[in-house]
Design a protein around this motif. Structure first.
Motif, PDB file in Angstrom:
ATOM      1  N   PRO A 398       0.813  -1.225   0.000  1.00  0.00           N
ATOM      2  CA  PRO A 398       0.000   0.000   0.000  1.00  0.00           C
ATOM      3  C   PRO A 398       0.845   1.273   0.000  1.00  0.00           C
ATOM      4  O   PRO A 398       1.098   1.872   1.044  1.00  0.00           O
ATOM      5  N   TYR A 399       1.307   1.695  -1.176  1.00  0.00           N
ATOM      6  CA  TYR A 399       2.030   2.960  -1.269  1.00  0.00           C
ATOM      7  C   TYR A 399       1.070   4.117  -0.990  1.00  0.00           C
ATOM      8  O   TYR A 399      -0.134   4.014  -1.227  1.00  0.00           O
ATOM      9  N   PHE A 400       1.616   5.254  -0.522  1.00  0.00           N
ATOM     10  CA  PHE A 400       0.740   6.408  -0.352  1.00  0.00           C
ATOM     11  C   PHE A 400       0.310   6.922  -1.725  1.00  0.00           C
ATOM     12  O   PHE A 400       0.911   6.598  -2.750  1.00  0.00           O
ATOM     13  N   LEU A 401      -0.747   7.723  -1.765  1.00  0.00           N
ATOM     14  CA  LEU A 401      -1.491   7.988  -2.991  1.00  0.00           C
ATOM     15  C   LEU A 401      -0.628   8.412  -4.171  1.00  0.00           C
ATOM     16  O   LEU A 401      -0.694   7.807  -5.248  1.00  0.00           O
ATOM     17  N   ALA A 402       0.174   9.460  -4.008  1.00  0.00           N
ATOM     18  CA  ALA A 402       0.953   9.962  -5.144  1.00  0.00           C
ATOM     19  C   ALA A 402       1.907   8.904  -5.674  1.00  0.00           C
ATOM     20  O   ALA A 402       2.083   8.752  -6.894  1.00  0.00           O
ATOM     21  N   LEU A 403       2.517   8.153  -4.767  1.00  0.00           N
ATOM     22  CA  LEU A 403       3.456   7.117  -5.196  1.00  0.00           C
ATOM     23  C   LEU A 403       2.725   5.975  -5.890  1.00  0.00           C
ATOM     24  O   LEU A 403       3.214   5.406  -6.873  1.00  0.00           O
TER      25      LEU A 403
END
Length: 452
Positions: A398-403
């Protein structure tokens, strides 16, 4: 001019860079051709300094890790004298690998094939049934050394035994520009490796420009203003650093409450902003009247309050930020260190993206390694230190949104680059860092560079 002001004050704006300084058409076979990737292996990867880890990954005597580059394998180990060294990961007897992954061997390395042993300095110290054999020169059969040096908390390796020192590869300015951040004191708070279905240069390109924000990260436009005319760029030999000043979106139109709300929304994309929000709210409240209405005097904006909150918070934690500018409290500097190191850094934090070629040599695949670092008081570092994560199932981390948005975009681009009739990509001025980067690739592939 202080080193910390160099990019802001002396960096080139887009209007200052001649349109013909770099070629703006990049051939697409650079991303799809196995032959070109083999040339890159020989002319780039086997000759240049490259980041292989962090110094604090090897805290104890005997700690070691393996670094794979195509079909080559190297081992990096901390010796009894606390020095970090590198060796070819192969026993000098019959070539058996000595280690895989990472671990600790305080007593040295033992080949599991015929039980030859080596100390942490790479010296051959034991041979099975040595007295019954013809004499073996232990000095001549010690492990093959590999050039390893450390800078800013990172371990660099160069496969070329004739490589010039890392200091020459980086140049004089880079150490001065990075020193005020105290990057070597930051702790790893994210450490993830995963295979991607794209060429390694697709990753470097993707993080070297902000032109894609409107298309890939549209939610950012609600909170930050994108103004390419304000970006600044320094080209430092094979490397570069750029900055696009951060400003809350529509600051000239929206009132103070809207500006503040924009800052509050930042943690959705920049999680570490959460740390400074309590101090930010205190500074904001100073400018509220008895009815709670917010009004900023001339010279005060949400940006300046975020900068002050960041400075106050970091200083309170024990980090000396006196050598950093106010802009470095809020603005990420984007670094590209050739061949594959991209970093965004601002006061107290940094994120690094490394892209290495597919170990099997497939030009349509690579391995990306994303790591984030924060400056924390020494007593809190171990509590926040992240263990390495190897992602085995694509899409499961689960990468953060932008990534996450970049993660999904890069394989899409690779699929498009495979089209045979698409012979080149056409860059625009906002992608000048990509153009500079590929001019360096051009020089190496042309063989015009001496070994470095």
């Amino acid at each position: 001019m202080r080193p910390s002001e160099r990019v802001e004050e002396a960096g080139l704006g887009l209007a200052d860079i001649p349109s013909d300084r770099y070629r703006m058409r990049i051939p697409t076979d650079r991303y799809t051709s196995r032959e070109i990737q083999e040339n890159e292996r020989d002319l780039i990867w086997m000759r240049v300094w490259q980041v292989v880890g962090r110094v604090d990954e090897l805290p104890e005597v005997g700690d070691w890790k393996e670094y794979r580059l195509f079909d080559q394998s190297y081992m990096i180990v901390r010796g009894k004298d606390r020095e970090i060294r590198g060796f070819v990961n192969a026993c000098r007897h019959r070539g058996n690998p000595l280690c895989a992954g990472r671990g600790n061997s305080k007593r040295g390395f033992l080949c599991q094939y015929h039980l030859w042993s080596y100390d942490l300095d790479g010296k051959l110290k034991g041979i099975l049934r040595e007295k019954a054999l013809d004499p073996v020169d232990k000095d001549e059969n010690s492990l093959l050394p590999v050039r390893v040096e450390c800078f800013a908390g990172f371990v660099f390796l160069n496969p070329d035994p004739d490589a010039t020192p890392l200091t020459e590869f980086l140049g004089d300015e880079i150490p001065k520009l990075l020193a005020p951040y105290r990057l070597d004191e930051m702790v790893t708070v994210l450490d993830v490796r995963e295979g991607l279905d794209c060429n390694w240069k697709v990753v470097v390109d993707a993080f070297s420009e902000g032109y894609h924000i409107s298309g890939i990260h549209p939610e950012l436009l609600k909170v930050i203003d994108i103004d390419p005319s304000k970006s600044r760029h320094l080209f430092l030999g094979d490397h570069s650093v750029s900055v696009a000043p951060f400003e809350v979106a529509n600051v000239s139109v929206f009132g103070p409450e809207d500006q503040v709300e924009g800052i509050r929304e930042l943690p959705g994309t920049f999680p570490t902003v959460t740390t400074v929000l309590p101090r930010f709210e205190e500074l904001v409240d100073v400018h509220r009247d008895e009815n709670g209405k917010l009004g900023f005097p001339e010279g005060v904006t949400a940006r300046t309050l975020l900068q002050q909150a960041t400075r106050d918070t970091l200083t309170g934690m024990g980090l000396d930020v006196g050598a950093l500018t106010d802009a470095q409290m809020s603005d990420n500097h984007g670094w590209v260190l050739f061949p594959n190191f991209f970093m965004t850094i601002r006061a107290g934090e940094a994120t690094v993206i490394l892209a290495t070629p597919d170990p099997e040599g497939d030009p349509g695949k690579c391995v990306w390694h994303i790591s984030s670092y924060m400056w924390l008081p020494p007593e809190h570092r171990e509590a926040f230190r992240a263990e390495p994560t190897e992602v085995e199932e694509p899409g499961s981390f689960p990468y953060f949104l932008a990534l996450q948005q970049d993660y999904e975009q890069m394989p899409r681009q690779q699929r498009g680059l495979r089209n045979k009739r698409l012979e080149h990509m056409t860059l625009v001025k906002e992608e000048i860092v990509i153009a500079h980067y590929h001019s360096v690739v051009d020089r190496y592939l042309a063989g015009a560079e001496d070994k470095v």
